[in-house]
Motif scaffolding. Structure first.
Motif, PDB file in Angstrom:
ATOM      1  N   HIS A   8      34.146  28.686  -8.388  1.00  0.00           N
ATOM      2  CA  HIS A   8      35.434  28.941  -9.054  1.00  0.00           C
ATOM      3  C   HIS A   8      36.528  28.104  -8.382  1.00  0.00           C
ATOM      4  N   PRO A   9      37.361  27.398  -9.161  1.00  0.00           N
ATOM      5  CA  PRO A   9      38.446  26.619  -8.541  1.00  0.00           C
ATOM      6  C   PRO A   9      39.367  27.523  -7.722  1.00  0.00           C
ATOM      7  N   ARG A  10      39.916  26.993  -6.672  1.00  0.00           N
ATOM      8  CA  ARG A  10      40.726  27.819  -5.768  1.00  0.00           C
ATOM      9  C   ARG A  10      42.053  28.197  -6.417  1.00  0.00           C
ATOM     10  N   HIS A 498      40.812  32.334   0.823  1.00  0.00           N
ATOM     11  CA  HIS A 498      40.543  33.769   0.678  1.00  0.00           C
ATOM     12  C   HIS A 498      41.073  34.343  -0.630  1.00  0.00           C
ATOM     13  N   GLU A 499      42.178  33.787  -1.139  1.00  0.00           N
ATOM     14  CA  GLU A 499      42.745  34.364  -2.371  1.00  0.00           C
ATOM     15  C   GLU A 499      41.750  34.234  -3.521  1.00  0.00           C
ATOM     16  N   THR A 500      40.874  33.259  -3.408  1.00  0.00           N
ATOM     17  CA  THR A 500      39.854  33.065  -4.436  1.00  0.00           C
ATOM     18  C   THR A 500      38.579  33.836  -4.115  1.00  0.00           C
ATOM     19  N   ASN A 659      31.352  31.360  -3.068  1.00  0.00           N
ATOM     20  CA  ASN A 659      31.904  30.223  -3.801  1.00  0.00           C
ATOM     21  C   ASN A 659      31.325  28.939  -3.202  1.00  0.00           C
ATOM     22  N   PRO A 660      30.245  28.438  -3.798  1.00  0.00           N
ATOM     23  CA  PRO A 660      29.568  27.268  -3.216  1.00  0.00           C
ATOM     24  C   PRO A 660      30.490  26.069  -3.044  1.00  0.00           C
ATOM     25  N   MET A 661      31.481  25.946  -3.905  1.00  0.00           N
ATOM     26  CA  MET A 661      32.385  24.803  -3.782  1.00  0.00           C
ATOM     27  C   MET A 661      33.231  24.920  -2.504  1.00  0.00           C
ATOM     28  N   ILE A 662      33.710  26.129  -2.231  1.00  0.00           N
ATOM     29  CA  ILE A 662      34.487  26.343  -1.009  1.00  0.00           C
ATOM     30  C   ILE A 662      33.585  26.186   0.212  1.00  0.00           C
ATOM     31  N   VAL A 663      32.359  26.683   0.100  1.00  0.00           N
ATOM     32  CA  VAL A 663      31.423  26.523   1.221  1.00  0.00           C
ATOM     33  C   VAL A 663      31.222  25.036   1.513  1.00  0.00           C
ATOM     34  N   GLU A 664      31.028  24.250   0.476  1.00  0.00           N
ATOM     35  CA  GLU A 664      30.826  22.817   0.704  1.00  0.00           C
ATOM     36  C   GLU A 664      32.070  22.173   1.307  1.00  0.00           C
ATOM     37  N   GLY A 665      33.231  22.632   0.856  1.00  0.00           N
ATOM     38  CA  GLY A 665      34.473  22.124   1.444  1.00  0.00           C
ATOM     39  C   GLY A 665      34.544  22.432   2.927  1.00  0.00           C
ATOM     40  N   GLN A 666      34.125  23.645   3.290  1.00  0.00           N
ATOM     41  CA  GLN A 666      34.108  24.018   4.706  1.00  0.00           C
ATOM     42  C   GLN A 666      33.154  23.106   5.480  1.00  0.00           C
ATOM     43  N   VAL A 667      32.023  22.791   4.886  1.00  0.00           N
ATOM     44  CA  VAL A 667      31.057  21.934   5.588  1.00  0.00           C
ATOM     45  C   VAL A 667      31.622  20.513   5.723  1.00  0.00           C
ATOM     46  N   HIS A 668      32.231  20.022   4.667  1.00  0.00           N
ATOM     47  CA  HIS A 668      32.834  18.682   4.749  1.00  0.00           C
ATOM     48  C   HIS A 668      33.799  18.590   5.921  1.00  0.00           C
ATOM     49  N   ARG A 669      34.698  19.600   6.022  1.00  0.00           N
ATOM     50  CA  ARG A 669      35.700  19.465   7.075  1.00  0.00           C
ATOM     51  C   ARG A 669      35.088  19.657   8.448  1.00  0.00           C
TER      52      ARG A 669
END
Ligand code: MCN
Ligand code: CUN
Length: 782
Positions: A8-10, A498-500, A659-669
């Motif tokens: 889901h988009p943030r 977190h809001e998402t 939220n796999p997209m947020i998880v991937e963002g966390q891994v990227h950073r």
């Protein structure tokens, strides 16, 4: 309706990408004044006098505070979350370069800065203690003269020494290495700051604060100021990153509060980049001696570590109080090692307060680095491929739940699956063939593997506390008659979304749309108590609280639905986001209809009150243990020492992904963090204690040029004890990646006989390594 987990988009990004976020420095209050801090130029000196007359006479200056002024209010010293006390403004001695000495309050920020130069401080220089390895020497300068242990803060050990010694005695091969995990800095883009506003009439103190832990900070402020806890409101608006830097209480916060209470007007303090880099809390600074013992065919038998931990002048950062070395002792990592023993000694030095911070999982970063470097060295010694050696020693899926030699129970895992997936994404065998072909041509390519296990979600009250407080977190869920809900949580996002994701948790449990769930956080007046966001604990602890609260709402809704349908609640089942009559899936009501009915005049069974609100406090039964397998491919030019990261493969398992997209963002950073730490970052000092990392010219942040687009993979091994099976992800990549980068560079340089080089692997350090020379990257002799 989107009520499943997914990408889901943030929600928060709508305001961020429009520049509509509200950060502390965006806030201006009527009559607000501005504070600035005078800092010590010396690392260790006695203060013989402070003359503030000229600064006070500046036409725009409203007040000048010194340590003596604060001492009159009993605010010259403040407790840290680590159980230490730290000087707010130095009274007798300064203990590090950049320490807070005086606070000027003026009508604008520039005048406050100008007036700093009008303050005259006489310092009597003292010999500084910069090299932690000299801290316990007989002639070492004593940093904290009033402490009984001198420079020694703690001696701590874990594991079974005699079992470890026996394993080493029985081993065919032992590999050992001294390694430094250098001092690094989390460097959030937003620096730290506060606006304090004291209303003397109402006796209420409001503090807008860059904090990852609003409730914990409120408690510290209550103790310091004497303002009762319920009369203090800490508001943490949008944060421009934290990465651990916003866990500690900083002297500037307390100065702003003291000034506002003294003057009766709001006071803002916002540090600049250099102040942030030189004086806010550091991470790592671990001097480690590691030893690994194995059989000739590569079965690891034992692990030992001796660590000297440089904590700087004060212990500023929270780590669960029973564990002065954090969770370093989970240092057997991902391997089936029967015997392990570690000793950690913490010391004070004349450096800015250090301790844990920077996506660290409470020192697991250092532990992973140690075991992953040793594993690689062992592989080299035994001429076994490092992937193969790991596969021979990784814990097997049937060993879970697994109790490690230092007593922690890993909840779940399938490690070989993750490593095999990473090897297949990488095309490992082809990479090794390419490496061999390149070496023939005089090209030096490296392939580095690391495998990590974290323990995140502090923490079970049976095992840990901070400031004597158990680490449970609360969640309050309010269900409006429309069926739209508001979730209040005690943790504090700094960019993690977190809001998402918390809205997704509640939406998933209640069959609502993500848009129908509003998340409230960052305001102690509007949220339940909890200890804040760090150690990737939000999902494991507060996320669990949110799920439990939502399930309570669901159970309340069941009773109301039964009344609506005139059936027994036992005859209802929760199916597709609604309470339905068993065997009749077309009947039934969703939460919105039930909420409406709950608030209506519908007659409810005795004992059932008319709304669906619920709350939960979650005391986690255990940590969650995310893990992952990383592979880094580098190209190293031995003539210049330049390292290019060509590929980065990361397979992470954080259980169920909300939220796999947020998880991937966390891994990227986190991978960017790891590349920065491994290749370019160190807060170094010269021999008199000048900090050499005071700007982004010296302390380098990795950019897209240094970080390849990572190739990600996932496995999902749910946590058996977490209500939704999720584990934390926020620090995984920072924890796991530095070892992969270093292993890769050392692998590239194997033909030069290089077996280890300390981070950061800057061109200069890499070149020196090819010349057989080792440097201390953290210390420049003048
Ligand atoms: N998540 C998920 N599924 C999971 C696990 C997590 O969708 N199985 C989502 C969470 O719901 C959350 C995010 O991923 O939106 C991170 O969750 P979690 O692992 O619980 O970590 P925290 O929210 O507690 O964040 C703390 C962690 C830490 S300790 C540091 S340091 C760090 C980090 O997060 N600092 C950050 N990531 C950061 N990301 C940003 N943008 N800024 C920081 O300062
Ligand atoms: Cu260790 S840095 Mo994070 O835990 O805030």
């Amino acid at each position: 309706m989107n009520h499943t987990y997914g990408p889901h988009p943030r929600k928060e990004d709508a305001r961020f990408i429009r520049g509509q976020g509200t950060f502390v420095d965006d806030i201006t209050l009527p009559g607000m004044l501005h504070g600035a801090i005078l800092r010590s130029p010396l690392a260790h000196a006695r203060i013989t006098s402070i003359d503030t007359a000229a600064a006070s006479a500046h036409p725009k200056v409203v007040a000048v505070l010194t340590g003596a002024d604060l001492a009159e209010r009993e605010m010259a010293w403040m407790p840290t979350l680590f159980g230490d006390v730290q000087a707010v403004l130095a009274t007798d001695k300064v203990l590090f370069q950049g320490q807070e000495v005086a606070f000027v309050v003026a009508t604008d920020r520039y005048a406050a800065r100008d007036a700093l130069e009008l303050i005259m401080v006489d310092y009597e220089p003292l010999p500084p203690l910069i090299d932690a390895r000299k801290a316990l020497g007989a002639d070492a300068p004593i940093v904290r003269e009033n402490l009984p242990g001198g420079n020694r803060i703690f001696d701590w050990s874990a594991g079974d020494k005699s079992a470890a010694d026996a394993a080493f005695a029985a081993a065919d091969v032992v590999v050992e290495c001294d390694m430094l995990y250098p001092r690094s800095h989390p460097s959030p883009l937003e620096t730290c700051g506060a606006i304090a506003s004291y209303d003397a009439t109402g006796g209420k103190l409001t503090v807008w604060l860059t904090t990852q832990a609003p409730h914990a900070h409120r408690l510290v402020f209550a103790g310091l100021t004497g303002v009762p806890e319920h009369k203090i409101r800490v508001v943490s608006p949008d944060l421009g990153g934290g990465f651990g830097a916003k866990v500690p209480v900083y002297p500037g916060y307390v100065c702003a509060i003291a000034a506002s209470m003294a003057i009766g007007r709001p006071v803002k303090w916002m540090e600049d980049r250099s102040e942030n880099l030189m004086s806010t809390t550091f991470a790592r600074d671990y001097h480690m001696h590691g030893e690994i013992a194995a059989t000739a065919d590569g079965k690891i038998l034992g692990l030992r570590a001796r660590v000297l931990a440089d904590h700087g002048a004060f212990n500023a950062v929270a780590q669960p109080s029973k564990y002065p070395a954090g969770f370093f002792h989970i240092f057997t990592g991902s391997y089936d090692i029967a015997a392990a023993y570690c000793e950690v000694t913490g010391v004070h030095t004349n450096k800015a307060p250090g301790g844990v911070a920077y996506s660290c999982s409470f020192r697991i970063t250092e532990a992973v680095y140690l075991v992953e470097r040793l594993t690689d060295m062992l592989a080299r010694r035994l001429c076994i491929d490092p992937a193969e050696l790991r596969l021979r020693n990784l814990l097997q899926p049937e060993q879970f739940p697994y109790t490690c030699p230092t007593g922690w129970e890993y909840d779940s895992g399938d490690y070989p699956r993750a490593l095999k997936l990473a090897l297949s994404i990488a095309g490992y065998d082809e990479l090794r063939a390419e490496q061999a072909a390149r070496r023939e041509r005089g090209e030096y390519m490296g392939i580095g593997i690391s495998f990590f296990t974290e323990g995140v979600g502090a923490g079970p009250r049976a095992h840990m506390d901070i400031m004597g407080l158990g680490m449970a977190d609360g969640a309050d869920l309010r269900v409006h008659p429309s069926g739209q809900v508001v979730l209040s949580i005690s943790v504090q996002t700094q960019g993690q979304g977190h809001e998402t994701t918390f809205a997704q948790i509640v939406a998933h449990e209640l069959g609502l749309s993500v848009e129908d769930v509003e998340v409230v956080h960052g305001d102690t007046d509007r949220t339940p108590f909890g200890l804040g966001t760090y150690g990737s604990r939000s999902t494991p602890v507060s996320g669990a609280a949110a799920a439990v609260a939502a399930r309570r709402v669901r159970e309340r809704a069941r009773v109301v639905a039964a009344a609506m349908l005139e059936v027994s609640s036992d005859d209802l089942e929760w199916l597709d986001g609604a309470w339905r009559v068993r065997g009749d899936p077309d009947s039934g009501y969703g939460i919105a209809e039930i909420a409406r009915a709950a608030h209506s005049t519908l007659e409810l069974p005795p004992g059932v009150d008319g709304h669906l609100d619920a709350s939960a406090v979650y005391d986690p039964p255990n940590l969650t243990f995310p893990f992952g397998a990383y592979i880094c491919v580098t190209d190293v030019d031995p003539s210049t020492g330049v390292v290019a990261v060509r590929r980065f493969i990361a397979v992470d398992d954080c259980g169920v992904r909300i939220n796999p997209m947020i998880v991937e963002g966390q891994v990227h950073r986190g991978l960017a963090d790891g590349i920065g730490i491994a290749l370019m970052q160190v807060i170094a000092f010269d021999s008199v204690g000048n900090c050499l990392g005071g700007s982004f010219m010296d302390y380098l942040l990795p950019t897209a040029l240094e970080c390849p687009s990572p190739e990600l993979g996932e496995t999902v091994t749910p946590s058996p004890h977490h209500p939704i099976g999720a584990k934390g992800i926020g620090e995984s990549a920072t924890v796991g990646s530095p070892a992969a980068v270093v292993n890769s560079v050392v692998d590239a340089l194997a033909p030069f006989g290089v077996t280890h080089a300390d981070m950061p692997l800057t061109p200069a350090n890499v070149w020196l390594a090819t010349q057989g020379r080792r440097v201390r990257p953290d210390l420049y002799e003048n």
